[in-house]
Design an enzyme around this catalytic site. Structure first.
Site, PDB file in Angstrom:
ATOM      1  N   TYR A  49       0.898  -1.156   0.000  1.00 16.70           N
ATOM      2  CA  TYR A  49       0.000   0.000   0.000  1.00 16.70           C
ATOM      3  C   TYR A  49       0.932   1.201   0.000  1.00 16.70           C
ATOM      4  CZ  TYR A  49      -3.636   3.268   1.432  1.00 16.70           C
ATOM      5  OH  TYR A  49      -4.512   4.324   1.482  1.00 16.70           O
ATOM      6  N   THR A  50       0.935   1.994  -1.086  1.00 14.12           N
ATOM      7  CA  THR A  50       2.000   2.999  -1.254  1.00 14.12           C
ATOM      8  C   THR A  50       1.501   4.447  -1.252  1.00 14.12           C
ATOM      9  OG1 THR A  50       1.829   2.719  -3.654  1.00 14.12           O
ATOM     10  CG2 THR A  50       3.547   1.460  -2.520  1.00 14.12           C
ATOM     11  N   ASP A  90      12.730   4.416   3.118  1.00 10.83           N
ATOM     12  CA  ASP A  90      13.331   5.457   3.966  1.00 10.83           C
ATOM     13  C   ASP A  90      12.310   6.034   4.945  1.00 10.83           C
ATOM     14  OD1 ASP A  90      12.153   6.430   1.478  1.00 10.83           O
ATOM     15  OD2 ASP A  90      12.654   8.432   2.188  1.00 10.83           O
ATOM     16  N   TYR A 113       2.052   5.367   6.842  1.00  8.31           N
ATOM     17  CA  TYR A 113       2.710   4.523   5.838  1.00  8.31           C
ATOM     18  C   TYR A 113       4.034   3.986   6.402  1.00  8.31           C
ATOM     19  CZ  TYR A 113       5.607   3.542   1.701  1.00  8.31           C
ATOM     20  OH  TYR A 113       6.460   2.963   0.781  1.00  8.31           O
ATOM     21  N   LYS A 117       5.088   0.100   7.148  1.00 12.36           N
ATOM     22  CA  LYS A 117       6.252  -0.536   6.515  1.00 12.36           C
ATOM     23  C   LYS A 117       7.218  -1.064   7.588  1.00 12.36           C
ATOM     24  CE  LYS A 117       7.158  -0.720   2.658  1.00 12.36           C
ATOM     25  NZ  LYS A 117       6.837  -1.776   1.652  1.00 12.36           N
ATOM     26  N   TRP A 138      12.801   7.313  -2.998  1.00 12.24           N
ATOM     27  CA  TRP A 138      12.638   8.191  -4.162  1.00 12.24           C
ATOM     28  C   TRP A 138      12.734   7.424  -5.487  1.00 12.24           C
ATOM     29  CZ3 TRP A 138      15.315  13.639  -3.597  1.00 12.24           C
ATOM     30  CH2 TRP A 138      14.932  14.209  -2.379  1.00 12.24           C
TER      31      TRP A 138
HETATM   32  N1  LIG Z   1       7.952   4.741  -4.861  1.00 15.84           N
HETATM   33  C1  LIG Z   1       8.866   5.081  -3.950  1.00 15.84           C
HETATM   34  O1  LIG Z   1       9.415   6.201  -3.953  1.00 15.84           O
HETATM   35  C2  LIG Z   1       9.316   4.069  -2.926  1.00 15.84           C
HETATM   36  C3  LIG Z   1      10.287   4.454  -2.027  1.00 15.84           C
HETATM   37  C4  LIG Z   1      10.723   3.534  -1.092  1.00 15.84           C
HETATM   38  C5  LIG Z   1      10.185   2.265  -1.058  1.00 15.84           C
HETATM   39  N2  LIG Z   1       9.197   1.918  -1.914  1.00 15.84           N
HETATM   40  C6  LIG Z   1       8.665   0.555  -1.823  1.00 15.84           C
HETATM   41  O2  LIG Z   1       8.868  -0.094  -3.052  1.00 15.84           O
HETATM   42  C7  LIG Z   1       7.902  -1.150  -3.200  1.00 15.84           C
HETATM   43  C8  LIG Z   1       7.272  -1.057  -4.575  1.00 15.84           C
HETATM   44  O3  LIG Z   1       6.500   0.130  -4.643  1.00 15.84           O
HETATM   45  P1  LIG Z   1       6.205   0.885  -6.021  1.00 15.84           P
HETATM   46  O4  LIG Z   1       6.926   2.159  -5.973  1.00 15.84           O
HETATM   47  O5  LIG Z   1       6.418  -0.043  -7.162  1.00 15.84           O
HETATM   48  O6  LIG Z   1       4.651   1.223  -5.809  1.00 15.84           O
HETATM   49  P2  LIG Z   1       3.365   0.749  -6.605  1.00 15.84           P
HETATM   50  O7  LIG Z   1       3.517   1.066  -8.043  1.00 15.84           O
HETATM   51  O8  LIG Z   1       2.213   1.331  -5.863  1.00 15.84           O
HETATM   52  O9  LIG Z   1       3.397  -0.821  -6.451  1.00 15.84           O
HETATM   53  C9  LIG Z   1       2.764  -1.508  -5.410  1.00 15.84           C
HETATM   54  C10 LIG Z   1       2.001  -2.642  -6.032  1.00 15.84           C
HETATM   55  O10 LIG Z   1       1.379  -3.392  -4.991  1.00 15.84           O
HETATM   56  C11 LIG Z   1       0.065  -3.685  -5.411  1.00 15.84           C
HETATM   57  N3  LIG Z   1      -0.803  -3.964  -4.261  1.00 15.84           N
HETATM   58  C12 LIG Z   1      -1.371  -3.095  -3.397  1.00 15.84           C
HETATM   59  N4  LIG Z   1      -2.134  -3.760  -2.508  1.00 15.84           N
HETATM   60  C13 LIG Z   1      -2.032  -5.071  -2.831  1.00 15.84           C
HETATM   61  C14 LIG Z   1      -2.620  -6.251  -2.319  1.00 15.84           C
HETATM   62  N5  LIG Z   1      -3.443  -6.236  -1.274  1.00 15.84           N
HETATM   63  N6  LIG Z   1      -2.317  -7.439  -2.909  1.00 15.84           N
HETATM   64  C15 LIG Z   1      -1.492  -7.489  -3.975  1.00 15.84           C
HETATM   65  N7  LIG Z   1      -0.911  -6.404  -4.506  1.00 15.84           N
HETATM   66  C16 LIG Z   1      -1.189  -5.209  -3.960  1.00 15.84           C
HETATM   67  C17 LIG Z   1      -0.385  -2.438  -6.158  1.00 15.84           C
HETATM   68  O11 LIG Z   1      -1.518  -2.714  -6.944  1.00 15.84           O
HETATM   69  P3  LIG Z   1      -2.482  -1.494  -7.361  1.00 15.84           P
HETATM   70  O12 LIG Z   1      -1.643  -0.575  -8.198  1.00 15.84           O
HETATM   71  O13 LIG Z   1      -3.576  -2.161  -8.106  1.00 15.84           O
HETATM   72  O14 LIG Z   1      -2.907  -0.852  -6.082  1.00 15.84           O
HETATM   73  C18 LIG Z   1       0.878  -2.171  -6.983  1.00 15.84           C
HETATM   74  O15 LIG Z   1       0.889  -2.964  -8.152  1.00 15.84           O
HETATM   75  C19 LIG Z   1       6.931  -0.979  -2.037  1.00 15.84           C
HETATM   76  O16 LIG Z   1       7.290  -1.886  -1.016  1.00 15.84           O
HETATM   77  C20 LIG Z   1       7.179   0.438  -1.558  1.00 15.84           C
HETATM   78  O17 LIG Z   1       6.861   0.582  -0.195  1.00 15.84           O
HETATM   79  C21 LIG Z   1       8.748   2.788  -2.863  1.00 15.84           C
END
Ligand SMILES: NC(=O)c1ccc[n+]([C@@H]2O[C@H](COP(=O)([O-])OP(=O)(O)OC[C@H]3O[C@@H](n4cnc5c(N)ncnc54)[C@H](OP(=O)(O)O)[C@@H]3O)[C@@H](O)[C@H]2O)c1
Length: 267
Positions: A49-50, A90, A113, A117, A138
């Site tokens: 959940y992002t 982070d 959030y 995490k 980021w």
């Molecule tokens: N983006 C950043 O800047 C950032 C920074 C640090 C860490 N992260 C971490 O990186 C990882 C990947 O994130 P991302 O940036 O790729 O974000 P994202 O595009 O939102 O990817 C998250 C994915 O998880 C799916 N999801 C949500 N709830 C779910 C559920 N109940 N069951 C199965 N899938 C589910 C979402 O589907 P839907 O799209 O359909 O909701 C989406 O495909 C996460 O762990 C995030 O916390 C991201």
């Protein structure tokens, strides 16, 4: 966003990849999770959940996806002897430290959030499965909206933009993260790691770099995070120290400008 690049990188290295995502696969559904774990040799969990601001009002859902489900994944992995790579952030830190964060620094999330995490990290560790936890920050990539693509979108409708200059971190391409994950998976690396591009910049610096490279005219104005109250507080210092992960990677970590130039060139 990240999962798509990870799947592509793993497939490119010759692995048989199975992708599970909503709506067919819900990580909070124990049966879905059991089947997915049973069918895998290694598990890379990019599901989360992002939505940082919405998590303030949907903290139950954020905790179910980012916390409880990760703990259950860990238990199933332990029972079946599978290795798990899980992604964290982070945002587990409060951003008040005056130096880059190392893995041993004490987490202290300042929004829901980040708390959810951190719960995932703790529950995965407590499950006792063989695992690798990688904190990112980021991130941007081709398969989703992110800080970089939002800048470009805004430039289509406005010629002046305020961007915060007091949040410091490292813009990190999901394509680079994906290669690092493959390296870690091939070694079944264990432990907690920070991964981000090399070097640090403010969000304002990154925006200036993006508009410069896209040759887009923009009246860019620096501002402070406090000038734009959002539902969720943001850490100001997102700098990572990435020395621990470096020896496990095939390639040295690139300075943030290089993958970003490449990404902008592809847009
Ligand atoms: N983006 C950043 O800047 C950032 C920074 C640090 C860490 N992260 C971490 O990186 C990882 C990947 O994130 P991302 O940036 O790729 O974000 P994202 O595009 O939102 O990817 C998250 C994915 O998880 C799916 N999801 C949500 N709830 C779910 C559920 N109940 N069951 C199965 N899938 C589910 C979402 O589907 P839907 O799209 O359909 O909701 C989406 O495909 C996460 O762990 C995030 O916390 C991201």
């Amino acid at each position: 966003m990240l999962g798509m690049d990870v799947a592509a990188a793993c497939a490119q290295r010759g692995y048989d990849v199975q992708v599970h995502d909503l709506p067919e696969f819900d990580v909070t559904n124990p049966d879905h999770l059991r089947q997915a774990v049973a069918a895998a040799d290694v598990i890379i969990n990019c599901a989360a959940y992002t939505n940082v601001d919405r998590a303030q009002s949907q903290s139950d859902l954020a905790h179910r996806v980012n916390g409880e489900a990760v703990g259950r994944l860990g238990q199933l992995a332990r029972e079946t002897g599978k290795w798990v790579l899980h992604v964290s952030t982070d945002f587990v830190f409060d951003g008040r430290l005056d130096r880059p964060y190392v893995e041993d620094d004490r987490p202290n999330p300042i929004n829901e959030y980040g708390k959810s995490k951190l719960a995932g990290e703790v529950l995965l560790r407590q499950s006792g499965c063989s695992h690798c936890l990688v904190r990112l920050e980021w991130t941007y990539g081709r398969h989703g909206r992110n800080f970089i693509t939002k800048l470009r979108e805004r430039a289509r409708t406005t010629k002046a933009l305020n961007v915060v200059n007091d949040q410091i971190g490292s813009p990190t391409a999901t394509a680079e993260v994906a290669q690092a994950f493959c390296d870690l998976a091939e070694q079944r690396a264990e432990g907690l790691f920070h991964f981000a591009s090399e070097g640090y910049a403010s969000r304002y610096d990154v925006a200036a770099f993006v508009f410069d490279h896209l040759r887009m005219e923009m009246d860019l104005r620096p501002c402070r995070t406090n000038d734009y109250p959002a539902p969720a507080a943001r850490p100001l210092n997102s700098r990572f120290d990435c020395h621990k992960i470096e020896p496990l990677l095939r390639e040295p970590i690139a300075p943030w400008q290089r993958p970003l130039e490449h990404f902008l060139g592809e847009l």
